[in-house]
Design an enzyme around this catalytic site. Sequence first.
Site, PDB file in Angstrom:
ATOM      1  N   GLY A 296      12.475  39.696  13.894  1.00  0.00           N
ATOM      2  CA  GLY A 296      11.279  39.392  13.124  1.00  0.00           C
ATOM      3  C   GLY A 296      10.046  39.193  13.997  1.00  0.00           C
ATOM      4  CD  GLN A 297       4.136  37.454  12.950  1.00  0.00           C
ATOM      5  OE1 GLN A 297       4.413  36.692  12.025  1.00  0.00           O
ATOM      6  NE2 GLN A 297       2.901  37.617  13.385  1.00  0.00           N
TER       7      GLN A 297
ATOM      8  CG  ASP B 120      24.446  36.957   6.348  1.00  0.00           C
ATOM      9  OD1 ASP B 120      23.639  36.002   6.414  1.00  0.00           O
ATOM     10  OD2 ASP B 120      24.845  37.440   5.277  1.00  0.00           O
TER      11      ASP B 120
ATOM     12  CE1 TYR C 269       8.816  29.762   5.125  1.00  0.00           C
ATOM     13  CE2 TYR C 269       6.542  29.075   4.864  1.00  0.00           C
ATOM     14  CZ  TYR C 269       7.573  29.502   5.670  1.00  0.00           C
ATOM     15  OH  TYR C 269       7.352  29.676   7.015  1.00  0.00           O
TER      16      TYR C 269
HETATM   17  P1  NAD Z   1      10.305  37.326   9.886  1.00  0.00           P
HETATM   18  O1  NAD Z   1      10.459  37.485   8.420  1.00  0.00           O
HETATM   19  O2  NAD Z   1       9.360  38.193  10.615  1.00  0.00           O
HETATM   20  O3  NAD Z   1      11.715  37.450  10.609  1.00  0.00           O
HETATM   21  C1  NAD Z   1      12.895  36.902  10.070  1.00  0.00           C
HETATM   22  C2  NAD Z   1      14.065  37.677  10.611  1.00  0.00           C
HETATM   23  O4  NAD Z   1      15.248  37.111  10.055  1.00  0.00           O
HETATM   24  C3  NAD Z   1      14.048  39.160  10.197  1.00  0.00           C
HETATM   25  O5  NAD Z   1      14.200  39.983  11.345  1.00  0.00           O
HETATM   26  C4  NAD Z   1      15.235  39.319   9.264  1.00  0.00           C
HETATM   27  O6  NAD Z   1      15.897  40.566   9.366  1.00  0.00           O
HETATM   28  C5  NAD Z   1      16.123  38.177   9.728  1.00  0.00           C
HETATM   29  N1  NAD Z   1      17.043  37.738   8.675  1.00  0.00           N
HETATM   30  C6  NAD Z   1      16.830  37.691   7.346  1.00  0.00           C
HETATM   31  N2  NAD Z   1      17.923  37.235   6.722  1.00  0.00           N
HETATM   32  C7  NAD Z   1      18.845  36.990   7.673  1.00  0.00           C
HETATM   33  C8  NAD Z   1      20.174  36.504   7.646  1.00  0.00           C
HETATM   34  N3  NAD Z   1      20.781  36.200   6.502  1.00  0.00           N
HETATM   35  N4  NAD Z   1      20.823  36.358   8.821  1.00  0.00           N
HETATM   36  C9  NAD Z   1      20.222  36.688   9.987  1.00  0.00           C
HETATM   37  N5  NAD Z   1      18.964  37.183  10.083  1.00  0.00           N
HETATM   38  C10 NAD Z   1      18.284  37.312   8.928  1.00  0.00           C
HETATM   39  O7  NAD Z   1       9.946  35.775  10.131  1.00  0.00           O
HETATM   40  P2  NAD Z   1       9.149  35.135  11.364  1.00  0.00           P
HETATM   41  O8  NAD Z   1       7.704  35.236  11.058  1.00  0.00           O
HETATM   42  O9  NAD Z   1       9.669  35.651  12.650  1.00  0.00           O
HETATM   43  O10 NAD Z   1       9.530  33.603  11.161  1.00  0.00           O
HETATM   44  C11 NAD Z   1      10.639  33.021  11.788  1.00  0.00           C
HETATM   45  C12 NAD Z   1      10.711  31.551  11.395  1.00  0.00           C
HETATM   46  O11 NAD Z   1       9.468  30.908  11.719  1.00  0.00           O
HETATM   47  C13 NAD Z   1      10.911  31.311   9.892  1.00  0.00           C
HETATM   48  O12 NAD Z   1      11.691  30.151   9.719  1.00  0.00           O
HETATM   49  C14 NAD Z   1       9.518  31.026   9.395  1.00  0.00           C
HETATM   50  O13 NAD Z   1       9.527  30.223   8.269  1.00  0.00           O
HETATM   51  C15 NAD Z   1       8.909  30.299  10.577  1.00  0.00           C
HETATM   52  N6  NAD Z   1       7.448  30.379  10.579  1.00  0.00           N
HETATM   53  C16 NAD Z   1       6.819  31.573  10.802  1.00  0.00           C
HETATM   54  C17 NAD Z   1       5.425  31.620  10.788  1.00  0.00           C
HETATM   55  C18 NAD Z   1       4.682  32.914  11.025  1.00  0.00           C
HETATM   56  O14 NAD Z   1       3.449  32.931  10.856  1.00  0.00           O
HETATM   57  N7  NAD Z   1       5.339  33.993  11.426  1.00  0.00           N
HETATM   58  C19 NAD Z   1       4.693  30.455  10.544  1.00  0.00           C
HETATM   59  C20 NAD Z   1       5.375  29.266  10.273  1.00  0.00           C
HETATM   60  C21 NAD Z   1       6.762  29.229  10.333  1.00  0.00           C
HETATM   61  C1  AKB Z   2       3.595  32.177   5.815  1.00  0.00           C
HETATM   62  O1  AKB Z   2       2.421  32.519   5.553  1.00  0.00           O
HETATM   63  O2  AKB Z   2       4.486  32.068   4.985  1.00  0.00           O
HETATM   64  C2  AKB Z   2       3.911  31.822   7.247  1.00  0.00           C
HETATM   65  C3  AKB Z   2       3.752  30.351   7.457  1.00  0.00           C
HETATM   66  C4  AKB Z   2       2.425  29.787   7.760  1.00  0.00           C
HETATM   67  O3  AKB Z   2       4.711  29.632   7.350  1.00  0.00           O
HETATM   68  N1  AKB Z   2       3.089  32.598   8.107  1.00  0.00           N
END
Ligand code: NAD
Ligand code: AKB
Length: 312
Positions: A11-12, A49, A139
């Site tokens: 993921g990101q 998973d 969420y």
């Molecule tokens: P994302 O959606 O880009 O990546 C999530 C990854 O998890 C994906 O690659 C997906 O394939 C994988 N995934 C989904 N279901 C799965 C499963 N059952 N088992 C294993 N892998 C699985 O999310 P992200 O932006 O990388 O965020 C990661 C964490 O950080 C999350 O908990 C998110 O809530 C938190 N977060 C992200 C942001 C942001 O701006 N990116 C901000 C606040 C919090």
């Molecule tokens: C979202 O917009 O859901 C995320 C976060 C701030 O948790 N980027």
Amino acid sequence: MKKSLVIGANGQIGSDLVFGLANRLGAENVIASDIREGNHGEVQFEILDILDAEKLKQIIEKNNVGTVYLLAALLSATAEQNPMFAWKLNMEGLFNVLDLAKYKIIDKVFWPSSIAVFGPTTPRDNTPQTTVMEPTTVYGISKQAGERWCEYYHNKYGVDVRSIRYPGLISYKAEPGGGTTDYAVAIYYKALQEGKYECYLQNDTYLPMMYMEDAIKATIDLMYADEDKIKIRSSYNLAGISFSPVEIAEEIKKHIPDFSISYTPDFRQAIANSWPKSIDDSRAQEDWGWKEKYDLTSMTEEMLKGLKEKLK
Ligand code: NAD
Ligand code: AKB
């Protein structure tokens, strides 16, 4: 050395975190995993998973894993489309990892929270670490419950779990996975590809954001801080940059003068309206020395440079 396992690595955040950890620990000490196939260069990859607790345990025991970074989750916008599954994934995934730490099968856990833990009754400017938290999205509810459980596992079972309430993260390596703050990434792609962007938030919607390099540094700094410095076991506020769509558009125009933006708010506007505009992260500064590097100007330069290279 015990290894570090990143779950949700494609993921990101994971795409940059795996690289950051490999730089610090050596690629041989990091394992990337995701529910879908991925490629992280020299880093070992496993399909996993997170809801499959047995396979998670097998991977950990077979590979001598000591630290887990749990990134698999549904984000704010996607979670609203499938609330019950979002609750299942976001909560059961966390319990599967926390329980391994409870039974000393792993030593340390990183689990990210979000600015989504706050809600419309929270003070929106310079939101304090401890304040009213009444999130209105599934969420946000899952993140708030997750924070409580992390603190509980620490207090009750001595689990070394550490967490950050990330703001919206901005990066170019992997595209974001369905959040409300994703516009602040999409705008750079569209500026380069089409010279215009239709934004799903209103022009004056301020949200807390951060460039990914800062977020990765914060994550690794937090995980390698001495244990006695970590005073908060729910999740730390973390601030970077606060800006609105019109401000990011103005910054992009300095590089692409003909760039134009229009505004067609959708369901994500209500989510954004319920979140803070800016964050007070003084506890992270005091406890483990956090300081961000990037502002809107330097982040925009990096984003456009990185994306131009990627989109060649
Ligand atoms: P994302 O959606 O880009 O990546 C999530 C990854 O998890 C994906 O690659 C997906 O394939 C994988 N995934 C989904 N279901 C799965 C499963 N059952 N088992 C294993 N892998 C699985 O999310 P992200 O932006 O990388 O965020 C990661 C964490 O950080 C999350 O908990 C998110 O809530 C938190 N977060 C992200 C942001 C942001 O701006 N990116 C901000 C606040 C919090
Ligand atoms: C979202 O917009 O859901 C995320 C976060 C701030 O948790 N980027």
